[in-house]
Motif scaffolding. Structure first.
Motif, PDB file in Angstrom:
ATOM      1  N   VAL A  45      -9.377   9.978  -5.979  1.00 33.64           N
ATOM      2  CA  VAL A  45      -8.889  11.044  -5.098  1.00 33.64           C
ATOM      3  C   VAL A  45      -8.261  10.446  -3.847  1.00 33.64           C
ATOM      4  N   GLU A  46      -8.911   9.431  -3.292  1.00 35.63           N
ATOM      5  CA  GLU A  46      -8.362   8.777  -2.098  1.00 35.63           C
ATOM      6  C   GLU A  46      -7.001   8.153  -2.390  1.00 35.63           C
ATOM      7  N   ILE A  47      -6.884   7.498  -3.542  1.00 34.60           N
ATOM      8  CA  ILE A  47      -5.606   6.887  -3.917  1.00 34.60           C
ATOM      9  C   ILE A  47      -4.557   7.972  -4.172  1.00 34.60           C
ATOM     10  N   GLY A  48      -5.003   9.102  -4.742  1.00 39.61           N
ATOM     11  CA  GLY A  48      -4.077  10.212  -4.960  1.00 39.61           C
ATOM     12  C   GLY A  48      -3.508  10.733  -3.652  1.00 39.61           C
ATOM     13  N   GLU A  49      -4.339  10.820  -2.636  1.00 42.88           N
ATOM     14  CA  GLU A  49      -3.861  11.262  -1.323  1.00 42.88           C
ATOM     15  C   GLU A  49      -2.837  10.283  -0.749  1.00 42.88           C
ATOM     16  N   LEU A  50      -3.100   8.982  -0.916  1.00 38.61           N
ATOM     17  CA  LEU A  50      -2.141   7.974  -0.462  1.00 38.61           C
ATOM     18  C   LEU A  50      -0.841   8.075  -1.251  1.00 38.61           C
ATOM     19  N   ALA A  51      -0.957   8.349  -2.543  1.00 40.01           N
ATOM     20  CA  ALA A  51       0.232   8.453  -3.386  1.00 40.01           C
ATOM     21  C   ALA A  51       1.087   9.653  -2.989  1.00 40.01           C
ATOM     22  N   PRO A 105       0.796  -1.234   0.000  1.00 40.49           N
ATOM     23  CA  PRO A 105       0.000   0.000   0.000  1.00 40.49           C
ATOM     24  C   PRO A 105       0.821   1.273   0.000  1.00 40.49           C
ATOM     25  N   ASP A 106       2.132   1.184   0.202  1.00 42.42           N
ATOM     26  CA  ASP A 106       2.962   2.387   0.211  1.00 42.42           C
ATOM     27  C   ASP A 106       3.845   2.485  -1.029  1.00 42.42           C
ATOM     28  N   ASN A 107       3.562   1.680  -2.042  1.00 39.40           N
ATOM     29  CA  ASN A 107       4.373   1.697  -3.259  1.00 39.40           C
ATOM     30  C   ASN A 107       3.773   2.695  -4.245  1.00 39.40           C
ATOM     31  N   ILE A 108       4.487   3.766  -4.529  1.00 42.98           N
ATOM     32  CA  ILE A 108       3.977   4.828  -5.392  1.00 42.98           C
ATOM     33  C   ILE A 108       3.733   4.347  -6.815  1.00 42.98           C
ATOM     34  N   ASP A 109       4.543   3.393  -7.291  1.00 45.93           N
ATOM     35  CA  ASP A 109       4.352   2.879  -8.654  1.00 45.93           C
ATOM     36  C   ASP A 109       2.990   2.220  -8.793  1.00 45.93           C
ATOM     37  N   TYR A 110       2.659   1.357  -7.836  1.00 49.52           N
ATOM     38  CA  TYR A 110       1.383   0.658  -7.892  1.00 49.52           C
ATOM     39  C   TYR A 110       0.208   1.614  -7.661  1.00 49.52           C
TER      40      TYR A 110
END
Length: 419
Positions: free
Chosen positions: A126-132, A103-108
């Motif tokens: 948007v949620e995934i963007g925040e995690l990215a 879950p902390d891999n920016i590529d994925y």
């Protein structure tokens, strides 16, 4: 009874002509396919990263789930391959597994977010963007690009500062400029939108999204032929994705090249035989030139493929209405309303059908309700004609007061920066 809407057509120019005009960019397509193959190989190497080595080691120590059969990079590799083949939902499932494991891999996260956007799941993107953003190094702009792209249509005012912030990390990241092309266009800053879109295509000529984004300011500034060329390039870069085909076909329709649009929709059906939206668009394209009899079977197929497709029921009702099949119109329009559509056609055509079938109380109620769903003077006039007909011809309605028309919504001023 309202006059049936007849779309004007130049009968000196046949609907299906012998003019040969196909998608351009065949040499680009061949070149692009070679580049895509090489890119997939590089992505495979990139995804076979230290994360997976670490994941394997953790598995040996019993710190990772022993039931996992594929490493995160293998799911990502499969996701990239499936996406390139146009299997977007399957690609999403693979990247979801990769993100679940890492879950902390920016590529994925980035690839997962892009696919969510392609499937119009903007809220989750948007949620995934925040995690990215949280997972990315300070010089990585991809999280900002995800959020900007997810918001560029619904909230361009929020998308712009996100993209600008991303450019502070990498001024040459094409997806950020592409997102700004759409966001600036949506707030009326067409010139800046054009410049951003052009720059995006120059920075990354093989990015399909950049060409699709560049088409938006071109469309808004009435440069349709250039927009078509940009969208043809986007199609050529990945000929298995259907979204750019829909965008291209719309421009052909609006440019009165309906036969080209139908050809493109048929190409979509070759890629996805069960695509209800493509069948609906063929129905609409035939209807635009007044060929209602030819249009109807395509609308019927769209409702057969997706019985919860409100727009398809609306257009099927419209096609039946043009043929004075009022019982069929009621069936389709009732289904349209049941599915939550607020299209005024699903109301006023229903109201007129009730009137013709001598169901005056229902006609009166539905026509009054229809007034809530439009500010279009022409449609309001048709509805008022229906109400007047009920008063004139239905017993018991002679003295019923007609509703006060709702004043039309004023045209908003040109946005600041508009041209």
């Amino acid at each position: 009874m309202p006059p049936y809407r007849k779309i004007k057509r130049n009968y000196n120019k046949p609907f299906f002509s012998n003019r040969r005009r196909g998608l351009s960019g065949v040499p680009l397509l061949l070149f692009t396919l070679a580049i895509i193959s090489a890119t997939i190989g590089m992505l495979a190497v990139a995804f076979a990263s230290r994360d997976d080595i670490d994941y394997a080691a953790r598995g040996l120590l019993g710190l990772a789930r022993a039931t996992a059969t594929l490493f995160p990079s293998q799911h990502a590799q499969q996701g990239i391959s499936l996406y390139t083949e146009g299997k977007v939902e399957e690609a999403l499932a693979e990247f979801e597994l990769a993100v679940e494991q890492r879950p902390d891999n920016i590529d994925y996260l980035y690839e997962f977010g892009l696919i969510l956007i392609e499937l119009a799941d903007f809220e989750r993107a948007v949620e995934i963007g925040e995690l990215a953003i949280a997972a990315a190094p300070d010089d990585d702009p991809r999280g900002h690009a995800l959020m900007a792209r997810a918001l560029m249509w619904s909230d361009p005012g929020a998308a712009i500062p996100l993209a600008v912030s991303g450019l502070e990390r990498d001024a040459d990241f094409a997806p950020l400029h592409a997102a700004l092309a759409i966001a600036y266009t949506n707030i009326g800053r067409y010139s800046e939108g054009y410049q951003r879109g052009l720059l995006a295509t120059q920075l990354d000529p093989l990015d399909s999204f950049s060409h699709r984004a560049f088409a938006i300011p071109l469309i808004y500034t009435d440069r349709r032929n250039e927009a078509i060329a940009a969208l043809e390039t986007a199609v050529a870069i990945n000929p298995n994705l259907t979204a750019p085909y829909f965008e291209l076909a719309l421009q052909y329709r609006q440019g009165e090249y309906q036969e080209m649009a139908v050809g493109i929709y048929r190409r979509i059906l070759e890629l996805e035989p069960g695509n209800a939206k493509a069948y609906l668009r063929i129905c609409q394209t035939y209807a635009e030139v007044g060929e209602f009899l030819s249009a109807t079977p395509f609308c019927e197929t769209a409702t057969d493929l997706d019985e919860n497709y409100a727009d398809a029921w609306q257009w099927l009702g419209q096609m039946r209405y043009t043929r004075r099949n009022y019982e069929g119109t009621l069936e389709a329009m009732e289904r349209c309303v049941e599915l939550g559509s607020t299209a005024v056609e699903c109301y006023y055509m229903r109201g007129w059908s009730y009137y013709v079938l001598d169901q005056c109380p229902k006609a009166w109620d539905v026509l009054q309700e229809a007034l809530q769903y439009t500010r279009e003077p022409h449609i309001i006039s048709i509805i008022e004609d229906g109400l007047a007909s009920v008063r004139a011809n239905c017993p018991g309605f002679e003295d019923v007061r007609l509703p006060t028309p709702i004043p039309p919504t004023p045209i908003p001023p040109t946005p600041i920066g508009g041209i």
